[in-house]
Write a protein that holds these residues in place. Sequence first.
Motif, PDB file in Angstrom:
ATOM      1  N   LEU A 144      69.004  77.689  60.964  1.00  0.00           N
ATOM      2  CA  LEU A 144      70.267  78.397  61.144  1.00  0.00           C
ATOM      3  C   LEU A 144      71.190  77.529  61.992  1.00  0.00           C
ATOM      4  O   LEU A 144      70.948  77.329  63.188  1.00  0.00           O
ATOM      5  CB  LEU A 144      70.029  79.747  61.829  1.00  0.00           C
ATOM      6  CG  LEU A 144      68.910  80.628  61.228  1.00  0.00           C
ATOM      7  CD1 LEU A 144      68.679  81.869  62.082  1.00  0.00           C
ATOM      8  CD2 LEU A 144      69.217  81.003  59.785  1.00  0.00           C
ATOM      9  N   SER A 145      72.209  76.955  61.381  1.00  0.00           N
ATOM     10  CA  SER A 145      73.215  76.144  62.085  1.00  0.00           C
ATOM     11  C   SER A 145      72.594  74.952  62.803  1.00  0.00           C
ATOM     12  O   SER A 145      72.824  74.732  63.993  1.00  0.00           O
ATOM     13  CB  SER A 145      73.997  77.014  63.083  1.00  0.00           C
ATOM     14  OG  SER A 145      74.577  78.120  62.445  1.00  0.00           O
ATOM     15  N   GLY A 146      71.812  74.158  62.075  1.00  0.00           N
ATOM     16  CA  GLY A 146      71.157  73.007  62.685  1.00  0.00           C
ATOM     17  C   GLY A 146      71.504  71.705  61.994  1.00  0.00           C
ATOM     18  O   GLY A 146      72.498  71.599  61.277  1.00  0.00           O
ATOM     19  N   ARG A 147      70.646  70.698  62.216  1.00  0.00           N
ATOM     20  CA  ARG A 147      70.799  69.404  61.553  1.00  0.00           C
ATOM     21  C   ARG A 147      69.438  68.717  61.509  1.00  0.00           C
ATOM     22  O   ARG A 147      68.516  69.103  62.231  1.00  0.00           O
ATOM     23  CB  ARG A 147      71.817  68.517  62.264  1.00  0.00           C
ATOM     24  CG  ARG A 147      71.391  67.994  63.635  1.00  0.00           C
ATOM     25  CD  ARG A 147      72.532  67.234  64.309  1.00  0.00           C
ATOM     26  NE  ARG A 147      72.155  66.671  65.600  1.00  0.00           N
ATOM     27  CZ  ARG A 147      71.918  65.378  65.837  1.00  0.00           C
ATOM     28  NH1 ARG A 147      72.018  64.488  64.853  1.00  0.00           N
ATOM     29  NH2 ARG A 147      71.597  64.940  67.046  1.00  0.00           N
ATOM     30  N   ILE A 148      69.318  67.706  60.666  1.00  0.00           N
ATOM     31  CA  ILE A 148      68.102  66.890  60.607  1.00  0.00           C
ATOM     32  C   ILE A 148      68.369  65.609  61.386  1.00  0.00           C
ATOM     33  O   ILE A 148      69.315  64.882  61.085  1.00  0.00           O
ATOM     34  CB  ILE A 148      67.713  66.567  59.152  1.00  0.00           C
ATOM     35  CG1 ILE A 148      67.420  67.853  58.375  1.00  0.00           C
ATOM     36  CG2 ILE A 148      66.489  65.647  59.129  1.00  0.00           C
ATOM     37  CD1 ILE A 148      67.153  67.633  56.893  1.00  0.00           C
ATOM     38  N   LEU A 149      67.545  65.345  62.384  1.00  0.00           N
ATOM     39  CA  LEU A 149      67.721  64.143  63.191  1.00  0.00           C
ATOM     40  C   LEU A 149      67.473  62.886  62.351  1.00  0.00           C
ATOM     41  O   LEU A 149      66.481  62.800  61.629  1.00  0.00           O
ATOM     42  CB  LEU A 149      66.748  64.157  64.380  1.00  0.00           C
ATOM     43  CG  LEU A 149      66.908  65.295  65.393  1.00  0.00           C
ATOM     44  CD1 LEU A 149      65.829  65.187  66.460  1.00  0.00           C
ATOM     45  CD2 LEU A 149      68.293  65.286  66.035  1.00  0.00           C
ATOM     46  N   GLU A 150      68.363  61.911  62.493  1.00  0.00           N
ATOM     47  CA  GLU A 150      68.190  60.624  61.802  1.00  0.00           C
ATOM     48  C   GLU A 150      66.871  59.970  62.222  1.00  0.00           C
ATOM     49  O   GLU A 150      66.187  59.333  61.416  1.00  0.00           O
ATOM     50  CB  GLU A 150      69.349  59.683  62.148  1.00  0.00           C
ATOM     51  CG  GLU A 150      70.695  60.091  61.584  1.00  0.00           C
ATOM     52  CD  GLU A 150      70.831  59.756  60.102  1.00  0.00           C
ATOM     53  OE1 GLU A 150      69.973  59.020  59.586  1.00  0.00           O
ATOM     54  OE2 GLU A 150      71.797  60.229  59.477  1.00  0.00           O
ATOM     55  N   ILE A 180      79.874  71.522  59.649  1.00  0.00           N
ATOM     56  CA  ILE A 180      79.236  71.822  58.371  1.00  0.00           C
ATOM     57  C   ILE A 180      78.692  70.567  57.678  1.00  0.00           C
ATOM     58  O   ILE A 180      77.743  70.647  56.894  1.00  0.00           O
ATOM     59  CB  ILE A 180      80.226  72.574  57.431  1.00  0.00           C
ATOM     60  CG1 ILE A 180      79.546  73.057  56.148  1.00  0.00           C
ATOM     61  CG2 ILE A 180      81.448  71.711  57.126  1.00  0.00           C
ATOM     62  CD1 ILE A 180      78.446  74.076  56.350  1.00  0.00           C
ATOM     63  N   HIS A 181      79.236  69.397  58.009  1.00  0.00           N
ATOM     64  CA  HIS A 181      78.741  68.191  57.331  1.00  0.00           C
ATOM     65  C   HIS A 181      77.257  67.951  57.618  1.00  0.00           C
ATOM     66  O   HIS A 181      76.557  67.346  56.805  1.00  0.00           O
ATOM     67  CB  HIS A 181      79.586  66.966  57.690  1.00  0.00           C
ATOM     68  CG  HIS A 181      79.436  66.445  59.076  1.00  0.00           C
ATOM     69  ND1 HIS A 181      78.364  65.652  59.466  1.00  0.00           N
ATOM     70  CD2 HIS A 181      80.227  66.585  60.182  1.00  0.00           C
ATOM     71  CE1 HIS A 181      78.501  65.333  60.741  1.00  0.00           C
ATOM     72  NE2 HIS A 181      79.610  65.883  61.202  1.00  0.00           N
ATOM     73  N   TYR A 182      76.753  68.442  58.760  1.00  0.00           N
ATOM     74  CA  TYR A 182      75.323  68.287  59.054  1.00  0.00           C
ATOM     75  C   TYR A 182      74.475  69.075  58.054  1.00  0.00           C
ATOM     76  O   TYR A 182      73.428  68.599  57.610  1.00  0.00           O
ATOM     77  CB  TYR A 182      75.015  68.756  60.475  1.00  0.00           C
ATOM     78  CG  TYR A 182      75.461  67.801  61.552  1.00  0.00           C
ATOM     79  CD1 TYR A 182      74.949  66.509  61.621  1.00  0.00           C
ATOM     80  CD2 TYR A 182      76.382  68.198  62.519  1.00  0.00           C
ATOM     81  CE1 TYR A 182      75.355  65.628  62.624  1.00  0.00           C
ATOM     82  CE2 TYR A 182      76.793  67.329  63.520  1.00  0.00           C
ATOM     83  CZ  TYR A 182      76.276  66.045  63.571  1.00  0.00           C
ATOM     84  OH  TYR A 182      76.679  65.188  64.556  1.00  0.00           O
ATOM     85  N   ALA A 183      74.910  70.273  57.709  1.00  0.00           N
ATOM     86  CA  ALA A 183      74.174  71.081  56.733  1.00  0.00           C
ATOM     87  C   ALA A 183      74.238  70.431  55.348  1.00  0.00           C
ATOM     88  O   ALA A 183      73.235  70.395  54.626  1.00  0.00           O
ATOM     89  CB  ALA A 183      74.745  72.491  56.680  1.00  0.00           C
ATOM     90  N   ARG A 184      75.411  69.930  54.999  1.00  0.00           N
ATOM     91  CA  ARG A 184      75.566  69.298  53.683  1.00  0.00           C
ATOM     92  C   ARG A 184      74.742  68.019  53.580  1.00  0.00           C
ATOM     93  O   ARG A 184      74.159  67.727  52.529  1.00  0.00           O
ATOM     94  CB  ARG A 184      77.052  69.042  53.420  1.00  0.00           C
ATOM     95  CG  ARG A 184      77.837  70.348  53.241  1.00  0.00           C
ATOM     96  CD  ARG A 184      79.339  70.157  53.215  1.00  0.00           C
ATOM     97  NE  ARG A 184      80.014  71.452  53.040  1.00  0.00           N
ATOM     98  CZ  ARG A 184      81.314  71.640  53.215  1.00  0.00           C
ATOM     99  NH1 ARG A 184      82.099  70.616  53.562  1.00  0.00           N
ATOM    100  NH2 ARG A 184      81.838  72.835  53.043  1.00  0.00           N
ATOM    101  N   GLU A 185      74.667  67.283  54.685  1.00  0.00           N
ATOM    102  CA  GLU A 185      73.816  66.086  54.712  1.00  0.00           C
ATOM    103  C   GLU A 185      72.343  66.469  54.542  1.00  0.00           C
ATOM    104  O   GLU A 185      71.595  65.796  53.825  1.00  0.00           O
ATOM    105  CB  GLU A 185      73.998  65.336  56.040  1.00  0.00           C
ATOM    106  CG  GLU A 185      75.301  64.566  56.156  1.00  0.00           C
ATOM    107  CD  GLU A 185      75.501  63.980  57.546  1.00  0.00           C
ATOM    108  OE1 GLU A 185      74.582  64.108  58.396  1.00  0.00           O
ATOM    109  OE2 GLU A 185      76.573  63.401  57.789  1.00  0.00           O
ATOM    110  N   ALA A 186      71.940  67.555  55.211  1.00  0.00           N
ATOM    111  CA  ALA A 186      70.557  68.019  55.099  1.00  0.00           C
ATOM    112  C   ALA A 186      70.247  68.431  53.669  1.00  0.00           C
ATOM    113  O   ALA A 186      69.185  68.104  53.123  1.00  0.00           O
ATOM    114  CB  ALA A 186      70.320  69.192  56.050  1.00  0.00           C
TER     115      ALA A 186
END
Length: 222
Positions: A144-150, A180-186
Amino acid sequence: MSTHLSDTLTTDKPVLHYLVREPKTTSAKKKAIILLHGVGSNEQDLFGLAEHLPADYYIISARGPYTIGPGRYAWYNVDFSTGKPVFDIKQEASSRAVILQFIQQMKQQYHFDEVYLGGFSQGAIMSFTIGLTHPGEVKGIIALSGRILEEIRPGVMKNEALGHLKVFISHGVQDGTLPIHYAREANTYLQPLGVQLSYHEYNNIGHQINAEVLKDLHEWLR
């Protein structure tokens, strides 16, 4: 059918403080959702979602190991002053190990058949990290509202366990904390890995969880 704070005084004392809501109904499998809060929050925060999640799940809400203020905790320290999150790599790695140990302790204590790991913001980041690098440990990830660490991506291996992993992503288009770009990248990153992905964007919300998110999550868990 009880709610309590763990206070086990054995040698197997849980490595994290947590709250648990036991199931209100029974099902063929013993299922649990372990929830991880965001920066500056605590185990009480996401525990409030329990009543909005399926009644046949154990709902376990854990407290981050790093204290950043009275009643405020984190999984690792992070600095947003540059406009991009810069985090403490050692603390993140330490929390990752602790959460994995906690999952094992919960499995041993409650004898779960399935465990979903999920969280909000930093809790979602930790859920992504653990689920993607140790897919055999969990049935699914709730981000929920996160990102995947590089930094964790070199350790993610496409394999049979990853193919069985279920992933729910929700993110507000108006999110000013983790855009939102973090979610789209994920979403783009996960597609070729073969996970069972359910991706959701919400036009009218920022860095938050609303009723629409909870409705979609409830349906996905069912």
